[in-house]
Enzyme design. Structure first.
Site, short mmCIF file in Angstrom:
data_model
loop_
_atom_site.label_atom_id
_atom_site.label_comp_id
_atom_site.label_asym_id
_atom_site.label_seq_id
_atom_site.Cartn_x
_atom_site.Cartn_y
_atom_site.Cartn_z
N LYS A 79 19.73 33.98 -60.89
CA LYS A 79 21.18 33.82 -60.77
C LYS A 79 21.89 35.15 -60.97
O LYS A 79 21.53 35.94 -61.85
CB LYS A 79 21.66 32.79 -61.80
CG LYS A 79 23.14 32.45 -61.72
CD LYS A 79 23.48 31.37 -62.74
CE LYS A 79 24.96 31.02 -62.70
NZ LYS A 79 25.28 29.95 -63.70
N SER A 154 27.65 26.16 -61.77
CA SER A 154 27.74 27.49 -61.18
C SER A 154 26.40 28.03 -60.66
O SER A 154 26.37 29.06 -59.99
CB SER A 154 28.32 28.47 -62.20
OG SER A 154 27.47 28.58 -63.32
N SER A 178 26.54 23.74 -65.52
CA SER A 178 26.23 24.68 -64.44
C SER A 178 24.78 24.67 -64.00
O SER A 178 24.46 25.19 -62.93
CB SER A 178 26.63 26.10 -64.85
OG SER A 178 28.03 26.23 -64.84
#
Length: 487
Positions: A79, A154, A178
């Site tokens: 990420k 996210s 997330s």
């Protein structure tokens, strides 16, 4: 052999150890899949295929020497909130659009140390604020089951990369779901561990456990494998134990669900859950036939607690950005900082006091139950042009994160939880079942999840089919869709 890109992490690792699959072959397969499918979904936003292959060659040399690590040769997607040396780390922010990492984040060091190969960086919202993976640096990330719909967030890029076979493992992080939200939307597994299991040694507010990193994978067994590598003690995180006793996370085994005391809730008593999600949840419970009580922990004050503590967290980390670069900060971050400035010391004191009482009520609840089941997220995936849902079944949401209530109900209490793929909803989109365990007993949660996953695998109505890779490979690039780079 079928395409190596579709192998689970465990199966790929076993093939590498038997020398029927080389790390280079696996890396090439994942690179080829990314090149074919990524234009349709925009999951991988920064990468170096040449570097990935060079790492795979080193892993192959290690295999030939018999020097096998826990993740030797497995590609991992990372990420874009943590550093990978020589790749951009933008945090989805225009302020850091040209930032290139000089070294690896500790999580990446652990992955590399276990023999993993880094595929590239995955997309996220600006500063991971919000659960729709869009930003002005890299644009939007589409859902692999329908690229016109949201992948949530996210950690949306990580979930999409997994679902599409770009990598068998991916990192994620979680505050208001997330990890769990995109896992639910994309038909993969995302786990938020107990505080301190994966240390947050760089967390700005070290004494608040709201944010946590965790593993993402295509199944529970692979998530357990990855968590075992990520988990470690670190004095930089006050919740990290000096002498961990969480056991063998890589091999949690399974447990007979009939021996578990299971509770289930559609909405924790307060979350604005869409009807289509409620129906999918009820159908899943009926099919699983686990035996459960319709109960929920007392979540009084959850919205206020999370709103205040989240705003304080963003205020501490992002106030200067909103003042120094107002035009380069998106609406979600601006909203959180402005909200934080509006709270008083008394508001914060009350939120922390209320969180303490909330936490203790959850501990009392888990004296009675071993496992809590709930929807992972409140809605079915919507058009990604909608920055966040302003209404759910006609009820207006109170903020850009109010629709994440099924996730932050758990965050506030600090319990381990994961999203488990559990079929498709009425709209033909993946549905994620959220499993919540006792605080600190992550291994037991993984064992329960593995057992329920086995039940799901035996029922065609509960299994989540993979996305149509051939259709994605010929789909219109998402970058050509109107509004791709807008917020």
């Amino acid at each position: 052999m079928s395409d190596p890109a579709d192998l689970t992490a465990r199966d790929a690792l076993e093939a590498i150890r038997r020398r029927t699959l080389s790390p280079v072959e696996l890396a090439r397969a994942c690179i080829a899949r990314t090149e074919a499918v990524n234009p349709a979904v925009n999951a991988i936003v920064a990468w170096s295929p040449e570097t990935c292959l060079a790492e795979a060659e080193r892993a192959e040399a290690a295999v030939m020497r018999g020097a096998l690590g826990r993740l030797t040769g497995l590609p991992v997607a990372v990420k874009d909130m943590i550093d990978v040396a020589d790749l951009p780390t933008t945090f989805g922010s225009e302020i850091y659009a040209d930032n290139v990492a000089q070294g690896d984040d500790p999580i990446v060091r652990e992955m590399r140390g276990a023999g993993a190969v880094i595929l590239g960086k995955t997309n996220c919202p600006e500063w991971s604020a919000g659960a729709n993976t869009r930003n002005r640096v890299y644009g939007a990330t589409g859902n692999p089951y329908d690229p016109t719909r949201s992948s949530a967030g996210s950690s949306g890029g990580s979930a999409v990369a997994l679902a599409c076979g770009m990598a068998p493992l991916a990192t994620g992080s979680d505050m208001g779901g997330s990890l769990r939200n995109p896992a639910s939307f994309c038909g993969v597994v995302g786990m938020r561990p107990s505080p301190g299991v994966v240390p947050g040694e760089t967390r700005g507010l070290a004494t608040l456990w709201l944010s946590s990193s965790g593993p993402m994978a295509r199944n529970v067994d692979d998530a357990a494998l990855m968590l075992d590598v990520m988990a470690r003690p670190d004095r930089g995180d006050p919740f990290s134990p000096a002498r961990p006793d969480w056991g063998d996370l890589a091999h949690p085994g399974e447990v007979d669900p009939s021996t578990l005391r299971i509770a289930a809730t559609e909405d924790f008593g307060f979350a604005p859950v869409e009807g289509i999600v409620r129906r999918a949840f009820r159908a899943a419970l009926a099919k699983l036939s686990l035996g459960h009580a319709e109960e929920t922990p007392d979540c009084s004050g959850a919205d206020r607690i999370f709103s205040v503590l989240r705003a304080v967290s963003f205020l501490g980390g992002h106030l200067d950005y909103t003042r120094d670069y107002p035009d380069k900060v998106g609406p979600n971050v601006h909203e959180n900082v402005a909200e934080g400035l509006g709270y008083s010391a008394l508001d914060v004191a009350r939120a922390l006091t209320d969180q303490s009482a909330y936490y203790r009520r959850w501990q009392a609840f888990f004296d009675e139950y071993d496992l809590l089941l709930a929807p992972a997220i409140t809605i079915s995936p919507r058009d990604w042009h909608e920055l966040y849902p302003t209404e759910i079944d006609g009820q207006r949401t109170e903020s850009y994160f109010h629709w994440l209530a099924c996730a932050y109900a758990t965050t506030i209490a600090g319990h381990p939880c994961l999203s488990l793929p559990c079929g498709l909803d009425e709209a033909g989109m993946p549905f994620g079942l959220q499993l919540i365990g006792r605080r600190g007993d992550d291994r037991a949660l993984l064992a329960a999840a593995a057992s329920i996953e086995t039940i799901i695998a035996g029922d065609p109505d509960l299994r989540t089919p993979p996305p149509d890779i051939a259709a994605l490979a010929t789909a219109r690039p998402i970058s050509e869709m109107p509004g791709f780079l807008d917020l």
